[in-house]
Design an enzyme around this catalytic site. Sequence first.
Site: not given
Length: 163
Positions: A118, A136
């Site tokens: 991330d 995402d």
Amino acid sequence: MRRLCWLLLPVSALVADLGSKAWVLRTIGEGESLPVIKGFFYLTLGFNRGAIFGSLTWLPASARYLLFALAGLAALIYFGRLFLAKETSAWERLALGLILGGALGNGIDRLYRGAVVDFLDFVFGTWHYWTFNLADSFILVGAILYALRMILASKGDHPTPAT
């Protein structure tokens, strides 16, 4: 043949996701943060070993691996069948292609790194959103498009009475 051309969508989403993660991994270290728009948007490298928003990290790594593998495989089969079905509309195929590309990107991360990379990090005043990635984003946009398509389709199935 047209349905096979649609495969470029999830493949493109996958390539964009994996490429962005590879660039971030070469550019910054874990926990390091680079301001893009100071006070609002940063690139901050982190590794999510859990599920959505870091949940399930309390499970042993082997249990998480098995759970994610089974859930990922089930999702790929379900969404993949819908994506390739002859009767699937272009809007649904667009949504499903984004979902598939994102799911594959995060799945490959889990398989090879044991965690999802991330790096997109937003701050709104005193509120700090969870760090996330392109996969995402693709999953979220695909889910919103798919939900809107289902809502609009259901309104067409149930005409409202005239007043």
